[in-house]
Scaffold this motif. Structure first.
Motif, PDB file in Angstrom:
ATOM      1  N   ASN A 193       0.814  -1.207   0.000  1.00  0.00           N
ATOM      2  CA  ASN A 193       0.000   0.000   0.000  1.00  0.00           C
ATOM      3  C   ASN A 193       0.852   1.264   0.000  1.00  0.00           C
ATOM      4  O   ASN A 193       0.378   2.344  -0.364  1.00  0.00           O
ATOM      5  N   ASP A 194       2.128   1.115   0.386  1.00  0.00           N
ATOM      6  CA  ASP A 194       3.054   2.254   0.389  1.00  0.00           C
ATOM      7  C   ASP A 194       3.751   2.418  -0.961  1.00  0.00           C
ATOM      8  O   ASP A 194       4.651   3.241  -1.103  1.00  0.00           O
ATOM      9  N   GLY A 195       3.359   1.627  -1.938  1.00  0.00           N
ATOM     10  CA  GLY A 195       3.863   1.828  -3.296  1.00  0.00           C
ATOM     11  C   GLY A 195       4.929   0.871  -3.777  1.00  0.00           C
ATOM     12  O   GLY A 195       5.424   1.010  -4.893  1.00  0.00           O
ATOM     13  N   ASN A 196       5.299  -0.114  -2.960  1.00  0.00           N
ATOM     14  CA  ASN A 196       6.281  -1.105  -3.407  1.00  0.00           C
ATOM     15  C   ASN A 196       5.627  -2.073  -4.392  1.00  0.00           C
ATOM     16  O   ASN A 196       4.543  -2.590  -4.128  1.00  0.00           O
ATOM     17  N   ARG A 197       6.300  -2.323  -5.495  1.00  0.00           N
ATOM     18  CA  ARG A 197       5.703  -3.103  -6.580  1.00  0.00           C
ATOM     19  C   ARG A 197       6.420  -4.446  -6.805  1.00  0.00           C
ATOM     20  O   ARG A 197       6.463  -4.961  -7.919  1.00  0.00           O
ATOM     21  N   SER A 198       6.942  -4.991  -5.736  1.00  0.00           N
ATOM     22  CA  SER A 198       7.647  -6.270  -5.819  1.00  0.00           C
ATOM     23  C   SER A 198       6.684  -7.445  -5.654  1.00  0.00           C
ATOM     24  O   SER A 198       5.521  -7.271  -5.291  1.00  0.00           O
ATOM     25  N   VAL A 199       7.218  -8.636  -5.898  1.00  0.00           N
ATOM     26  CA  VAL A 199       6.535  -9.868  -5.514  1.00  0.00           C
ATOM     27  C   VAL A 199       6.984 -10.180  -4.090  1.00  0.00           C
ATOM     28  O   VAL A 199       8.172 -10.396  -3.840  1.00  0.00           O
ATOM     29  N   PHE A 200       6.050 -10.155  -3.154  1.00  0.00           N
ATOM     30  CA  PHE A 200       6.348 -10.441  -1.755  1.00  0.00           C
ATOM     31  C   PHE A 200       5.896 -11.857  -1.430  1.00  0.00           C
ATOM     32  O   PHE A 200       4.755 -12.236  -1.690  1.00  0.00           O
ATOM     33  N   MET A 201       6.797 -12.627  -0.844  1.00  0.00           N
ATOM     34  CA  MET A 201       6.465 -13.998  -0.464  1.00  0.00           C
ATOM     35  C   MET A 201       6.909 -14.265   0.971  1.00  0.00           C
ATOM     36  O   MET A 201       8.088 -14.126   1.301  1.00  0.00           O
TER      37      MET A 201
END
Length: 264
Positions: free
Chosen positions: A190-198
């Motif tokens: 929601n803070d704008g990070n556009r990674s794949v988080f696992m």
């Protein structure tokens, strides 16, 4: 649904999903999961990739916030033999268990091959640093752009977010205890990070050599959970034995309540 969840739906498209006790789970095997994950990477779309087992489903049923986050994830895998067995019992067959550590290692291998960047976040400082070293031994061309332990407070999340943004990784593997892990990933996206988080559970401990993994025969016979309990009985006995019993009872009740609904 959160803003993050809406963004993930764009690429998610029409994943075939089942519902077990109110939790959505994708009918994906590991190979299909990897192919779908790479689409997020190539489109630079944020993704929360999550695996659910009996314990996660039990926790989500008691925690509305966690349940909302889990169900809004772009990919939701079955990371537990009991979940796969429950799907068969409910006649909603999932293809297989997608073990978190195996999926993580497959994505790391993909990252070295395609030169996708990786960020390691979580565990103790010595553990996450040893994990990075071990991964580089196995995958010398792996592009690790960040390594940070998980010992920070919620007020530090904006600082962590800025570090992740600056590194701009394709993958962020998060080894932090649930549900803080899920809350943190939601915040970062929601803070704008556009990674794949696992979320990777205790995978850093295994990869770094801090704790052993079950032998292959136990993995193949769905007994890895038993090996983990034997390694940490005080911490895991209640989670696996009491938790699985509760999960199984809930699944049985759901099946027969559904039958009663059909009769009505």
């Amino acid at each position: 649904m959160t803003e993050t969840g809406i963004k993930q739906e764009r690429i998610l498209g029409h994943n075939k999903r089942i519902n077990i006790l109110g939790i959505q789970i994708d009918k994906l095997n590991q190979k299909e999961t990897i192919a779908l994950v790479e689409k997020y990477v190539l489109n630079k779309e944020p993704l929360h990739l999550i695996g659910v087992n009996a314990d996660k489903i039990n926790s989500s049923r008691k925690n509305p916030r966690l349940k909302q986050i889990v169900n809004s994830c772009g990919i939701i895998n079955a990371d537990g033999a009991s979940v796969v067995l429950a799907s068969k019992f409910l006649k909603q067959n999932l293809p297989e268990r997608v073990a978190g550590i195996d999926l993580m290692m497959a994505l790391v291998e993909l990252s070295e091959k395609k030169q996708y960047s990786v960020y390691l976040l979580g565990a103790k400082k010595c553990v996450v640093e040893k994990t990075a070293k071990e991964l580089l031994k196995r995958y010398p061309r792996l592009n690790i752009v960040g390594v940070e332990d998980g010992y920070f407070k919620e007020e530090d999340w904006p600082r962590v977010s800025e570090k992740v943004k600056h590194a701009n990784p394709d993958f962020v593997f998060v080894g932090i205890t649930s549900p803080i892990k899920e809350y943190l990933v939601e915040f970062l996206q929601n803070d704008g990070n556009r990674s794949v988080f696992m979320g990777v559970g205790g995978s850093f401990d295994v990869i770094s050599g801090e704790i052993p993994r079950a032998p292959q025969w136990m993995q193949k016979t769905n007994l890895e959970w038993l090996f983990r309990v034997l390694q940490e009985p005080k911490r895991l006995f209640g989670r696996y034995f009491k938790g699985n019993s509760k999960f199984i009872g809930s699944v049985i009740r759901e099946k027969f309540s559904n039958k009663l609904e059909k009769v009505k």
